[in-house]
Design a protein around this motif. Sequence first.
Motif, PDB file in Angstrom:
ATOM      1  N   SER A  73     -77.572 -44.740  -6.310  1.00 14.73           N
ATOM      2  CA  SER A  73     -78.604 -44.265  -7.240  1.00 14.73           C
ATOM      3  C   SER A  73     -78.678 -42.744  -7.261  1.00 14.73           C
ATOM      4  O   SER A  73     -79.416 -42.173  -8.056  1.00 14.73           O
ATOM      5  CB  SER A  73     -79.978 -44.826  -6.839  1.00 14.73           C
ATOM      6  OG  SER A  73     -80.330 -44.406  -5.524  1.00 14.73           O
ATOM      7  N   SER A  74     -77.914 -42.090  -6.395  1.00 12.07           N
ATOM      8  CA  SER A  74     -77.947 -40.627  -6.276  1.00 12.07           C
ATOM      9  C   SER A  74     -76.880 -39.976  -7.153  1.00 12.07           C
ATOM     10  O   SER A  74     -75.697 -40.308  -7.040  1.00 12.07           O
ATOM     11  CB  SER A  74     -77.708 -40.223  -4.823  1.00 12.07           C
ATOM     12  OG  SER A  74     -77.302 -38.876  -4.731  1.00 12.07           O
ATOM     13  N   PRO A  75     -77.255 -39.028  -8.021  1.00 12.47           N
ATOM     14  CA  PRO A  75     -76.241 -38.296  -8.789  1.00 12.47           C
ATOM     15  C   PRO A  75     -75.261 -37.564  -7.890  1.00 12.47           C
ATOM     16  O   PRO A  75     -74.080 -37.447  -8.230  1.00 12.47           O
ATOM     17  CB  PRO A  75     -77.070 -37.308  -9.623  1.00 12.47           C
ATOM     18  CG  PRO A  75     -78.427 -37.915  -9.702  1.00 12.47           C
ATOM     19  CD  PRO A  75     -78.622 -38.641  -8.406  1.00 12.47           C
ATOM     20  N   ILE A  91     -73.382 -35.180   4.568  1.00 12.08           N
ATOM     21  CA  ILE A  91     -74.701 -35.147   3.932  1.00 12.08           C
ATOM     22  C   ILE A  91     -74.820 -33.883   3.091  1.00 12.08           C
ATOM     23  O   ILE A  91     -74.517 -32.781   3.556  1.00 12.08           O
ATOM     24  CB  ILE A  91     -75.824 -35.186   4.985  1.00 12.08           C
ATOM     25  CG1 ILE A  91     -75.650 -36.400   5.906  1.00 12.08           C
ATOM     26  CG2 ILE A  91     -77.188 -35.208   4.319  1.00 12.08           C
ATOM     27  CD1 ILE A  91     -76.638 -36.436   7.061  1.00 12.08           C
ATOM     28  N   GLY A  92     -75.268 -34.043   1.862  1.00 14.93           N
ATOM     29  CA  GLY A  92     -75.464 -32.892   0.978  1.00 14.93           C
ATOM     30  C   GLY A  92     -76.451 -33.228  -0.116  1.00 14.93           C
ATOM     31  O   GLY A  92     -77.209 -34.189  -0.025  1.00 14.93           O
ATOM     32  N   TYR A  93     -76.416 -32.442  -1.158  1.00 16.27           N
ATOM     33  CA  TYR A  93     -77.301 -32.702  -2.303  1.00 16.27           C
ATOM     34  C   TYR A  93     -76.669 -32.090  -3.553  1.00 16.27           C
ATOM     35  O   TYR A  93     -75.778 -31.241  -3.470  1.00 16.27           O
ATOM     36  CB  TYR A  93     -78.706 -32.153  -2.059  1.00 16.27           C
ATOM     37  CG  TYR A  93     -78.786 -30.671  -1.768  1.00 16.27           C
ATOM     38  CD1 TYR A  93     -79.188 -29.767  -2.740  1.00 16.27           C
ATOM     39  CD2 TYR A  93     -78.466 -30.170  -0.503  1.00 16.27           C
ATOM     40  CE1 TYR A  93     -79.275 -28.410  -2.472  1.00 16.27           C
ATOM     41  CE2 TYR A  93     -78.558 -28.820  -0.225  1.00 16.27           C
ATOM     42  CZ  TYR A  93     -78.965 -27.940  -1.217  1.00 16.27           C
ATOM     43  OH  TYR A  93     -79.039 -26.599  -0.943  1.00 16.27           O
ATOM     44  N   ALA A  94     -77.138 -32.502  -4.716  1.00 16.51           N
ATOM     45  CA  ALA A  94     -76.446 -32.207  -5.963  1.00 16.51           C
ATOM     46  C   ALA A  94     -76.374 -30.723  -6.275  1.00 16.51           C
ATOM     47  O   ALA A  94     -75.399 -30.250  -6.855  1.00 16.51           O
ATOM     48  CB  ALA A  94     -77.122 -32.950  -7.121  1.00 16.51           C
ATOM     49  N   ASP A 148     -77.019 -38.598   0.320  1.00 24.55           N
ATOM     50  CA  ASP A 148     -77.835 -37.605  -0.372  1.00 24.55           C
ATOM     51  C   ASP A 148     -79.028 -37.291   0.527  1.00 24.55           C
ATOM     52  O   ASP A 148     -79.859 -38.150   0.801  1.00 24.55           O
ATOM     53  CB  ASP A 148     -78.309 -38.168  -1.720  1.00 24.55           C
ATOM     54  CG  ASP A 148     -79.088 -37.154  -2.545  1.00 24.55           C
ATOM     55  OD1 ASP A 148     -79.648 -36.203  -1.978  1.00 24.55           O
ATOM     56  OD2 ASP A 148     -79.156 -37.342  -3.781  1.00 24.55           O
ATOM     57  N   ARG A 149     -79.117 -36.080   1.007  1.00 29.17           N
ATOM     58  CA  ARG A 149     -80.189 -35.734   1.954  1.00 29.17           C
ATOM     59  C   ARG A 149     -81.565 -35.863   1.318  1.00 29.17           C
ATOM     60  O   ARG A 149     -82.570 -36.022   2.010  1.00 29.17           O
ATOM     61  CB  ARG A 149     -80.004 -34.322   2.487  1.00 29.17           C
ATOM     62  CG  ARG A 149     -80.229 -33.214   1.459  1.00 29.17           C
ATOM     63  CD  ARG A 149     -81.008 -32.068   2.058  1.00 29.17           C
ATOM     64  NE  ARG A 149     -81.171 -30.980   1.093  1.00 29.17           N
ATOM     65  CZ  ARG A 149     -82.221 -30.186   1.080  1.00 29.17           C
ATOM     66  NH1 ARG A 149     -83.191 -30.351   1.943  1.00 29.17           N
ATOM     67  NH2 ARG A 149     -82.323 -29.220   0.191  1.00 29.17           N
ATOM     68  N   LEU A 204     -77.846 -31.347 -13.789  1.00 30.56           N
ATOM     69  CA  LEU A 204     -79.206 -31.698 -13.398  1.00 30.56           C
ATOM     70  C   LEU A 204     -79.180 -32.908 -12.483  1.00 30.56           C
ATOM     71  O   LEU A 204     -78.540 -33.911 -12.788  1.00 30.56           O
ATOM     72  CB  LEU A 204     -80.021 -32.022 -14.653  1.00 30.56           C
ATOM     73  CG  LEU A 204     -81.464 -32.466 -14.438  1.00 30.56           C
ATOM     74  CD1 LEU A 204     -82.329 -31.285 -14.037  1.00 30.56           C
ATOM     75  CD2 LEU A 204     -82.010 -33.126 -15.708  1.00 30.56           C
ATOM     76  N   ASP A 205     -79.868 -32.814 -11.359  1.00 29.59           N
ATOM     77  CA  ASP A 205     -80.099 -33.988 -10.523  1.00 29.59           C
ATOM     78  C   ASP A 205     -81.388 -34.617 -11.030  1.00 29.59           C
ATOM     79  O   ASP A 205     -82.491 -34.157 -10.735  1.00 29.59           O
ATOM     80  CB  ASP A 205     -80.238 -33.588  -9.058  1.00 29.59           C
ATOM     81  CG  ASP A 205     -80.353 -34.799  -8.132  1.00 29.59           C
ATOM     82  OD1 ASP A 205     -80.794 -35.860  -8.610  1.00 29.59           O
ATOM     83  OD2 ASP A 205     -80.003 -34.683  -6.944  1.00 29.59           O
ATOM     84  N   ASN A 206     -81.239 -35.679 -11.809  1.00 33.70           N
ATOM     85  CA  ASN A 206     -82.392 -36.232 -12.517  1.00 33.70           C
ATOM     86  C   ASN A 206     -83.096 -37.354 -11.771  1.00 33.70           C
ATOM     87  O   ASN A 206     -83.857 -38.111 -12.380  1.00 33.70           O
ATOM     88  CB  ASN A 206     -81.968 -36.720 -13.906  1.00 33.70           C
ATOM     89  CG  ASN A 206     -80.963 -37.864 -13.841  1.00 33.70           C
ATOM     90  OD1 ASN A 206     -80.369 -38.113 -12.788  1.00 33.70           O
ATOM     91  ND2 ASN A 206     -80.767 -38.546 -14.943  1.00 33.70           N
TER      92      ASN A 206
END
Length: 779
Positions: free
Chosen positions: A36-38, A72-75, A107-108, A476-478
């Motif tokens: 579910s994580s972009p 572990i990271g983020y968009a 996704d953190r 965009l991380d929506n």
Amino acid sequence: MATIEELANGLDASYRKILNKNEGGLRLVNRAAQSSSPYVCGHANNPVAWQDWTPATLALAKQHNRLLFVSIGYAACHWCHVMERESFMSQEVADILNKNFIPIKIDREERPDIDAIYMNYIQATTGGGGWPLNVFLTPDLEPVFGGTYFPGPGASHEVGSVPFIELLEKLRDIWKTQEQRCRDNAKEITAKLRRFAEEGVHTQHLESGPNNMDLDLLEEAYRLIAHQYDKQHGGFSKAPKFPTSPRLQFLLNLSQWPSPVTDIVGREECVHAVSMATETLVKIARGGIRDQIGYGISRYSVTKDWSLPHFEKMLYDQALLLNVYLDAYTISGQPELLGVVYDIATYLTQPPIYDIGTGCFSSSEDADSHPSQHDVEAREGAFYVWTHAEILSLFPSQQEANIITRFYNIKPHGNISPKNDPHDELHNQNVLSIADTPKKIAKDLGLNEADVYAKIKAARIKMRDYREQNRPRPALDNKIVVSWNGLAIAALARASAALITADPTSANDWLSTALNAATFINTSLWDADSKTLYRIHRHTRSNIKALVDDYAALITACIELYNTTFNLTWLRWADELQTRQNELFLAEGSLGFYTTESHPTDLLLRLKQGMDSAEPSANALSAHNLLRLGALLEDESYVELARKTIAAFETEIEQYPASFPGLLSAGIWSVLGGKRVMIVGDDVNKAKAVKVKAEAETTRQDLPSTELSLESILNALRRTTGVGRTVLRVTANDGEDFAWLKKRNRIIGWLDVSGKLGLRILLCEKGACREVQRVEEIF
């Protein structure tokens, strides 16, 4: 912790020949597209066979006795994208990972509970931290080795850094030949992490009564912060430099507390605290970290003078900085700070960060983007930077070009130092910052100041339109994160209440946006039957249950919505959420709140965090929520729980007071008791009308008293910072919610709220309530 070299010492070289065999026949398939994580979905085309963090995946590691490689990271993370391009798109890297490890991508922002555990490990063993966070775990989830960015095949790397391929090969070989040593080292470091996580939690002795925090800690916290203050550029570090909103909020509030605080810290020191905060905020407002022609503020500055941002824009930063700038403007009255309030509120209430479909707020905008529609490779900051030639083309008039290049610090060869551009992505580019004033530019160029100001204002619009039309916007991380949406809802509600008189159109727009977001969370992410809150929504609700920070931030949002609308529905939901938070997260002895509901089988540790970082800690938010709800509902059990939450971190606060600004502020409230205001009835009976100051946002004595309406009284209260103060609006017209309030708040049952007695203001403090005749008595 043993280094890779130490673990590898004595490895039987003859054994290496068989290590590349895919023993056990396990063939992994990349499952990132199912997330579910972009951010995780963005790795679906990697040759690395990414798995998700599930019981089935963890069982697979045990079944095949493989090390877990957890990334572990983020968009919006720039270096996450760099490592993906260099390493995770490499077939050579993928072959090693897929054959010898269980690779997991997280996704953190979806699982900050996992991230926090292993970030603590990285910080403890390396002295640093950040994202991407890459850690190798035993099948029992105990850490073996970790770090942040590792250079991929073919990438240049600094002396002393380990290339990723070499690291993978060493860990593969060590696990095959020295597994027990790996496990023993991992158990040792895990035991240390567990002791650190539990430090100070089970040894507290709570004093009876309210004085469970030594206010002298405020003076020490101020002194430490002042010592770190950068007098030239603002902020509290060298480079990189973060806004540190919780710290700025603490400094601003010091001068707003009653005299016991100013007596301890010092009156001049409290003035200096406000000065440090406002000067820092002005530097940020004029720096490259602020989007000067658009809206919003970047996550941090690479440079100490705020000139070069790390271009990602995070929702939580906008929400927290909106609060801070609002308070700074309220205290100082500086119009420049109010301008930033409007900019941030505009950013939050417009696409892309505002999601029209749900009425909620997306998580972030990426640091990287494509320079043009024709480019296939994204670059950091491409959406935001300008060449000198672009400006000259956009403003062919030499006079206009001179004004714009002077004002925004645009140089012919760019204004970014090569040392801050390791990948040569910003060559000849300019980051916009305010380098000169219209007054100074007008004087130097022999122009009228008003004309210069008008040209700058028009240029901002022209440049923004050009940028929107000609450059692809950052990704965009929506996904909707409840905790960050809660912070945004609360900030917009506060801004609306503070500015409703000065600008009712904007204020009502902000409030409408906040109400839409809160309503969506209530209907789509809160299961009223099971009393379950879910953390994530993206196209549909995720099965990830809310963590304590989701509850805490959402409760804060509900309280602020109540303060703005005085609709008891929001206060009632806040009370319901707080009750549920207590049931799910409260620690033994009621000493603070754990991050997770219980000790899940998929977590190594159950953490409890009180230290503020870029965001306020959940325990700091919770302590404030409990104090506010306790005052609004006359519930002493909430107040006592707030005291215990603060006391849970007593040892750490005494050691590092400057790192706990949120809990320190809550501690002030718990010691001094705060003020509780109840506004009862209405002003139909003019004989009971209350006289208030026409400009009650300050306590200046030269302002005349005027007879005002109920709405004016409420607005006067909303316009102040109101630290340590709660306002309860009571009327029998609230129907079912009023019936709830009568049961919940014992004092309400004693009052005549029919309105027959006209408008009455009750002030409760230090265990007693009295009726006041002038609103300024409660400031």
